[in-house]
Each structure stands twice: as C-alpha cells, then as structure tokens.
Design a protein around this motif. Structure first.
Motif, PDB file in Angstrom:
ATOM      1  N   UNK B 357       3.073  -0.234  -0.356  1.00 43.63           N
ATOM      2  CA  UNK B 357       3.191   1.185  -0.006  1.00 43.63           C
ATOM      3  C   UNK B 357       1.961   1.955  -0.457  1.00 43.63           C
ATOM      4  N   UNK B 358       1.356   1.454  -1.538  1.00 42.74           N
ATOM      5  CA  UNK B 358       0.155   2.084  -2.041  1.00 42.74           C
ATOM      6  C   UNK B 358      -0.951   2.157  -1.011  1.00 42.74           C
ATOM      7  N   UNK B 360      -0.588   2.222   2.198  1.00 43.73           N
ATOM      8  CA  UNK B 360      -0.278   3.047   3.357  1.00 43.73           C
ATOM      9  C   UNK B 360      -0.444   4.494   2.919  1.00 43.73           C
ATOM     10  N   UNK B 361      -0.817   5.318   3.848  1.00 39.88           N
ATOM     11  CA  UNK B 361      -0.849   6.739   3.542  1.00 39.88           C
ATOM     12  C   UNK B 361      -1.899   7.122   2.527  1.00 39.88           C
ATOM     13  N   UNK B 362      -3.053   6.426   2.555  1.00 41.58           N
ATOM     14  CA  UNK B 362      -4.107   6.792   1.612  1.00 41.58           C
ATOM     15  C   UNK B 362      -4.618   8.203   1.888  1.00 41.58           C
ATOM     16  N   UNK B 367      -1.909   5.590   8.778  1.00 39.28           N
ATOM     17  CA  UNK B 367      -0.885   4.546   8.775  1.00 39.28           C
ATOM     18  C   UNK B 367      -1.472   3.220   9.242  1.00 39.28           C
TER      19      UNK B 367
END
Lengths: 410, 515
Positions: B357-358, B360-362, B367
């Motif tokens: 999850x880290x 993703x969404x930086x 995405x």
C-alpha cells in the motif's frame, strides 16, 4: 442537476482511493485492528460494498466522471454511515511513525462524506425526513435545539444551581442533549465542580452548536448559529469554554474555526480536560473506598478519531479511587463506534442499536463492571442498546457517563 | 449521460425474480449505486458495471445461480476481496452478475490433529490467521500483500504470494489440501481426498487420479467458483530474527546473488525481500520512509526473516545468512524499526499485509498499472534493467501525462520477493493517473495509460516471465500478443469448453468470450 461543488473539492481524496478494501475487512491483531466499518458489520450478510468506504468511493468516482447522478436513493445509502472515521484510520494505517502511507496526506473520508452530504442537500435529495425535522427544530427561534423542545426547557436545570455565574473566564456550553435528555449528568457535573470549589459561568442565550446540521450536510443553516454563539461567549468575557458533549466539542473546536477561517477568541475544552486537571490537583474530595471495580473506556469518535483526545480521559479514570482500567480489544484509534453519529441514530435507530450492542459485548469481554465514556450520544445509544440486551449482560456491566461515575464517588 | 442507469435488468424482470427466489431479497441488488460500487478494482482505468450483485450464502445457491446464468446466457464474475490490480474481479465490459463471495467468510472446521483448516472461500487471510493464532498456528504463506482484505478463494485462484512467509512456504496454493468448487454449469465437486465419497475429512490434495485441484489453482476464476477451501496449517515457531541491510553498488545483481546463495546453501529462510533504490529514494523524497531519511546513499535494501524452534537453531541460521550478507558487502541497519529495520515492522507488526500500500498513492490520485509475475532469481536484474530502458523509450508519452498531472509516471517494480524454489515475485508496471484530474475528465490520460500498460507488460512477457495474477488485462494480453504456444492455448480452450460451454464464468478472461 447538482454541480457537485463540494465533492469536486474532494477529488484528490476520491481518486486516490485505490480500492484495497481494508476499510471493509482489515484485521491486523499486531496493531490492535479488528475490522473497520461498524455499519458494514451491523449489516452482516447484507453488507454490500455500498455500506463501506471502498464501495462508496467507487460510486463517487462514477458520479464525478458523470456516469451516474446524485439521487434520493443514493442519500438513503449515504446516511447509513456514522462518520466515525475508522475507515480513515485504516487507510492511514502503517501505525508506525517511521513508515508513512502517503494516502494519509490526501484522504480524509469524513471530509469526503460530508462533502457528498452537502451536495445531496444542495441538490434537494437530503436531508432525509427525520434529519430535516431536526434541522427545522434547530433553526426555530422558539426551540434552537434539534429535539423540538421549547428553548427555555434547556435551561431549567440551571435554576437549581444559583452558583452558576452569568459571566466569567471559564464558561460552560451546555449543548442540547444533556440538558434535554441527560440532565442528571449535568447535576452530577455541578456536584463535582461544587465539591472542587470551581466556579463556572454559562449563558442562557446559547443556541444548539449546529453539529447535527453539519453532520447532515446543511452547512448554510449553521453559519448564523456559529456567529451567534461566538458573539455571546465573547461578550461574556470567556477565556475558556468547555462542554460535556463530544459532538459540541468537535464542532466548536474544529468546525467553527474551519468554517469561519479564523481562530476563536477563546480556548475550547472538553469536560474530561477540566476533570483531569482537578483530579491531578487532588481538588475532588472522594469518599474512601474499599476494593476496586474494573472499568473500561469507550472512545467517542468525536473525541478520539476526530480530535485525537485519547489519553486525557484515561488519565482521569486512573486518578479515580477504586477503579482499575481495562481496555477493550479495540481502543483508541481502533475503537469501535457506538453507532449513533452522523445522523444514524435519528434516521436509522435499529442500525445504531445493533452497532452499540456489539460495543457492549466487547466491553463485557474485558470483565469490566463499568462501561464509561463522555459523550451524551454514545451514552444515549449505548444505554438504549443495553436495555434491549439479555439480562445476563445487564448483570455483568453498567453504562455510565464518566461525570456520573466521578460524582458517585464523592 | 446516464445511459448506464438504463442498462441491466430491472427488479421486474423474470431473471431477477428467479435469482431473488434463490438468495432472498436482502442478498441481491440491481441498484445503480450498488452496481457501481462493484465496478472497479485497484487500477484506475478498467471499469465494468455489473447488472446485478448477489451475496450468496453457500455452494448450493451458487449452483442454482449458475444454472440460471447458463439458461439465460448471463456472464458471472466471482469477486473475493476485490483487490485485483488489473480488473479481475469486475465484469469485462458492462453487464452480468457479480458474486460477492465475502458473505461466505466462516471457519468451517479446525482439525488440530491433522493441522488442516477448512474455511469458506470468502474469508480473508487476516481473519483466518487471527483465528489460528489463538491455537499457536498460522497458514505459513500469509496470502497476498493485501491479505487483510484478500479472500482465500481469490488467492487460490491466483497462486497468491506477498503477504509474508513465501520464501519458506511458497505460494498459498502449495498449502491447498482440498477444494469445494461449483463448476460453471452448476455441478458441485470436491477435490483431493474428498473425491472419495467415503472420506470423512480432507487430508491430502494428491491422489484419487490426477490433481484436478490444480486445475483451479491459478485459474483466475475461469474454471469454477471456489466455495470451501481446506489448507494445511503450521505451528508458528517461537523464535524469529529479522534484519535489514543496505546493498552496495550493482544492487540488482548483488541482491539476486544473495538470494541464490541462500537457496544454494539450503538456509531455511521465511522471507527475503529486495527493495530497489528507486523505491528507497522516491519514498524518502515523498516522506514515506522517515527511518531511511538519514541513509547517506539512497541505495536499495534487502531484508530477511528467519524462524526457528529454538534459540540455538535461530543463531545458527542467522550466522549462516549473515555470512552471505557480509561477503556481499551489505551494511546492516540497526535492529529497531526506527533504525530502518523494515523487516521487523514487516514481521512483528504484520506490515507484510500493508507494505505494498505504501507504493500506491505516492502522489494524489497516482495509482498502479501493474501486473504480477514470477521469474527465476537469475533473470530479474535484467528484467528490471529492461523496464528502465522501456521507461526511457516511452518518455514522450510519459511527458504527455506529466503535462496534465504535473507528475511523471514512474516505471519499475515493487519489492522483489523470494518465493519457493529459485524464484522471485515481481510486481512490475508503472504508476499513473486515471482520466479524472483536477475537476476535468481527460480521456487522453486513459488512452495513454492503456497504451503504455499494454506496451510494458508485453515487453516484460517477452522476457519470459510467468504471470500469476492476470485479471482482465493480462489474461487477454497474453492471448492478444500470441504469448501462449498454440497447443497450450488450444488445450486450455478445450478444458474451458468442456467445463463452461457457454463461457459464463469470468467471461472474457483469456479471451474466452463465448458466442
């Protein structure tokens, strides 16, 4: 068609949701996480994804992309959410300060749900029936509370306490729920303050804080209320105002400055912050006690996840003689909501009760004899659920506001 | 504009009524909002809106649903945790029925004597392992990196790895003992020991003829709907060590060398993960890894976790693996999480279910457009180098995205994870943005995304990798680019035609469209 003005402002949050689904299913015992969404869990086998955040975010993506419209049907789903913010906790949940999930910087689910609710109100699909009545009562000059009671009734209890001043640096904001539904707790509060020799003042011109309307999404109805309330307390020389209601506390401390775009001219505190000071200074003359009882603390969402006030109530409990604090499996930022918030209690009472029953069972599992908290909505909903539960549960535990708990030991 | 409202079946339709009779009103919906809630997975570009969503309670209901779907020629897509990164758990194109398997999430039986647990297929790895930990047990492979949500059934459909324990236990399908499966035509079968109707409980996968459970392992949901799953369990060893090391230059080759040496020396390691310099550097720049911000050189890191039944055994294993690390000139980070020891977070705080999850969404709305594959240890450095090369070759398109979003997509791979054998798992692709950005629908973004996604995955496919989680996108791409040998694809098609003559189940995957 709605212009989706509010929702469009939350586009980053909506399209940053990557649909991992932890907001619906997360169990991670190592960090105390046991599931996330009280509504989805209360729905049980009927828990379609529309009842938790991922499904809702997917719908919002489709709405913003122009595929589907807002509607009354959508509103019926959307208001089945207590806005407890547990989904946000999971979404941001490295739960370790050395590892940051960047989504935590741009996804705040409660803000998204509130934006959606505002757009639903502006488009005429909300408020729902019961919510609409609450707002009407709140705006009614003869009531100024969401319970439809005459305004004067809110202040009847004050006549019993002539020591309450009309002006002062420490002012109490009574709100609506306690004076109209849990007035004994206010009397308990006065017992504590009197025993500690603490002076307070309050105004009989205060109006409902507006929390109900804000949670429902009717921001326009609240602006005048905010200005009125601030003006009243400013004119009375308040340096600190405190409230015994978690909802009022969040509204005053977080929403008022955000909506006005400026800091308030006084400090806002919750009753537990006042109590902990008195306890730390040994100002409360407790009876001597023998033996001890186990107590467990329920974190109200409006105190905990919304305002990060986790430790102060616990510190207060630890200072009360004859109590041993035992945490529930889900506590602090992982705490299970009572189910009353976000307008759920008023519009979907059965759903709210089912959520509270789950929380009471969790409290019983700790072995505690006392379940305490400091929010009249939580107390109201937990108490209603408690009354519907089996006798063996009722024999094991009682539900009580922390104020009443302290007062009972003076 | 709202044409999708008009699609699909209404409550009054005969089919809906028949389905409602099977599952009861509360567990079926054709609300436009419920349908859209199930229309997307993780990726930002693929969408398929079902006509109906059903939450079945058991295999019998699913069987009856599939029989109606066959009569009415309606596609059916099973959906577990719904976390496929490439459209696997939503319809391909609009329409059809989604089976939300998450209602089926119970533990059916714990056989402590034989160390086998039987669960409904919709249960998550998180829930299952929370239950098992009270008995000192765990599933070994902890499912995929999304194991807090991912369903066991979906994981069996994909040979999932990534949630911890895969260097020791391999993919989750390695632990499979028996399956209850509803075939696309509605027949219900049990595999392994349970193929013998006299067997009282599941105890072994192999035997009673060919390993037909294997047919459903990694099938991406095309051959049947998994309803019950029996898995081996393992006692969780009481001792563990976890260390993180910074790699020297030429980290890709060195990390592969370390993994090879661990395997060649037969060290029983629980997890080994290589996190490349790109992730460390960008992660630090984006404020994601405060514990690595003080690293002077933002090189990649590698970590290991070892479990043991005694301190002595643990010490011996640690000594062996540390020798490999030292000989390869890695630098050990401190022992605490605050020192950068991500291995400790991964193991002790169950970060293994969240690490991905880290990545993703930086940036907002950024995405992944990725896919997940296995390769041999030897091959991955070259694959990673080739992805870099691909990135440079496609700079023009990347710049077009940058001009709209102010952020350039990043091509590369997530962590490289040692799995069973001399293999690793690679989650590779690029991060990008969906078409909606800053209040405007930029259809061009979607066009570029799809073009680049296809281009990159084709390139990686041609390096010879083995895709395991394929979803909508990768399953069709393999066919479209002719990556399957004709004989293999014909074989797979023949099986599909026998099991699912109308191509009802997961219609469109692997280009099995039906008529």
């Amino acid at each position: 068609m709605s212009e989706l003005k509010n929702l469009k402002e939350e586009w980053k949050a909506v399209f940053s949701c990557m649909s991992c689904g932890d907001c619906g299913f997360a169990i991670r015992p190592a960090v105390g996480r046991y599931l996330t969404c009280p509504v989805k869990e209360a729905k049980g086998d009927e828990g379609f994804e529309i009842y938790f955040s991922r499904g809702r975010m997917n719908i919002l993506k489709s709405i913003l992309e122009g595929q589907i419209p807002l509607s009354k049907e959508l509103a019926e789903f959307v208001y089945q959410c207590s806005e407890c913010g547990n989904c946000t906790e999971v979404c941001h949940m490295s739960q370790n300060e050395y590892i940051v999930l960047n989504t935590s910087k741009w996804i705040d689910h409660v803000k998204v749900w509130e934006a959606l609710r505002k757009d639903l109100v502006e488009a005429g699909f909300a408020p729902l029936d019961r919510h609409g009545k609450l707002i009407d009562y709140m705006k009614d000059d003869n009531m100024r509370n969401p319970y439809g009671e005459e305004e004067a009734k809110k202040f009847e209890w004050v006549s019993e306490f002539p020591e309450i001043k009309e002006k002062g640096e420490l002012m109490f904001f009574g709100g609506c729920t306690m004076p109209l539904r849990q007035v004994d707790t206010l009397k308990s509060m006065m017992k504590i303050l009197k025993a500690a020799g603490k002076d307070i003042a309050m105004s009989k011109d205060e109006w409902c804080c507006g929390s109900i309307a804000l949670r429902i999404g009717d921001e326009r109805s609240v602006i005048d209320i905010i200005k009125h309330n601030i003006e009243i307390f400013k004119n009375m020389g308040a340096k600190t105002i405190f409230t015994a209601c978690a909802g009022c506390y969040r509204t005053w401390k977080k929403d008022y400055p955000e909506l006005l775009g400026e800091e308030l001219p006084f400090e806002v505190k919750h009753i537990t912050e006042i109590l902990v000071d008195m306890l730390n200074n040994n100002e409360i003359p407790f009876k001597s006690v023998e033996g001890s009882e186990i107590v467990t603390w329920h974190d109200p969402c409006h105190l905990g996840r919304h305002m990060n006030l986790y430790e102060i109530p616990r510190a207060a409990l630890l200072k009360i003689p004859g109590l041993e604090l035992k945490e529930m499996k889900r506590n602090r930022n992982n705490a299970w909501c009572c189910g009353a918030g976000g307008g759920v209690k008023s519009e979907f009472p059965d759903l709210a009760l089912n959520i509270s029953k789950e929380r009471i069972k969790e409290a019983v599992d700790t072995g505690a004899q006392i379940l305490t908290t400091s929010c009249p909505f939580c107390i109201g909903n937990l108490s209603d659920a408690y009354k519907e539960m089996e006798l063996d549960v009722q024999e094991k535990i009682t539900v009580i506001d922390i104020i009443d708990l302290i007062a009972s030991k003076i | 504009m709202f044409y999708k409202i008009l699609r699909g079946l209404t409550k009054l339709s005969e089919v809906y009524k028949k389905l409602e009779e099977i599952v009861k009103e509360k567990y079926i919906s054709n609300s436009i909002y419920v349908r859209h809630a199930y229309s997307r997975n993780v990726d930002p570009v693929l969408q398929g809106v079902p006509d109906i969503v059903i939450r079945p309670k058991d295999a019998q209901e699913i069987s009856e649903i599939l029989k109606i779907a066959n009569i009415e020629n309606i596609p059916v897509t099973p959906r577990g945790g719904g976390i496929c990164e490439f459209g696997g758990s939503k319809p391909i194109g609009d329409g059809g029925i989604i089976l939300d398997m998450k209602r089926m999430n119970k533990i059916i039986n714990l056989d402590e004597d034989n160390l086998i647990v039987t669960v409904e297929a919709g249960i998550s790895w998180g829930k299952l392992n929370e239950y098992l930990c009270h008995y000192g047990l765990y599933t070994g492979c902890m499912g995929p990196g999304s194991g807090m949500s991912a369903a066991v059934g979906g994981s069996i459909s994909h040979h999932s790895v990534g949630g911890g324990g895969c260097a020791k236990y391999g993919a989750c399908t390695n632990q499979l003992v028996s399956l209850e499966v509803v075939l696309p035509t509605g027949d219900i079968i049990e595999t392994g020991s349970q193929a013998n109707k006299y067997s009282k409980f599941p105890f072994n996968r192999f035997g009673n003829g060919p390993d037909l459970a294997g047919l459903f392992c990694g099938d991406n949901g095309i051959f049947g709907v998994k309803t019950n799953v029996s898995l081996q369990m393992f006692p969780r060893p009481p001792f563990a060590a976890y260390k993180t090391f910074q790699l020297p230059r030429k980290e890709r080759v060195i990390s592969a060398k370390i993994m090879n040496e661990i395997r060649q020396k037969g060290i029983d390691v629980y997890d080994v993960m290589y996190i490349m310099d790109l992730i460390v550097r960008i992660g630090c720049e984006q404020g994601m890894f405060p514990f690595w911000e003080n690293l002077k050189k933002k090189r990649g890191v590698i970590f290991y976790t070892i479990e043991a039944n005694s301190e002595k055994e643990l010490d011996e294993k640690v000594k062996q693996i540390d020798e490999i690390m030292i000989n390869n000139k890695t630098e050990e980070l401190g022992s605490e999480i605050s020192d950068g020891n991500i291995a400790k977070w991964h193991y002790t705080e169950q970060g293994h279910w969240q690490f991905y999850h880290n990545l993703w969404g930086m940036s907002p709305c950024m995405e992944p457009l990725t896919a997940e594959c296995f390769s041999s240890i030897d091959s991955y450095p070259e694959i990673l180098n080739d992805i870099d090369q691909w990135d440079m070759e496609h700079n023009e398109d990347m710049q077009k995205i940058l001009s709209i979003t102010k952020s350039r997509p990043i091509a590369g791979s997530g962590p490289i994870l040692l799995i069973d054998g001399n293999n690793v798992e690679i989650t590779c692709g690029f991060t990008s943005f969906g078409s909606y950005f800053d209040g405007v629908n930029h259809e061009i973004l979607k066009e570029i995304d799809l073009k680049l996604w296809k281009s990159l995955l084709e390139r990686v496919t041609k390096s010879g990798v083995q895709w395991y989680m394929m979803g909508d996108f990768m399953s069709r791409l393999m066919v479209d680019i002719g990556a399957y040998t004709p004989e293999y694809y014909n074989f797979m098609t023949s099986i599909k035609q026998v099991l699912d003559p109308k191509m009802i189940l997961s219609r469109g995957k692997f280009n099995f469209w039906g008529k």
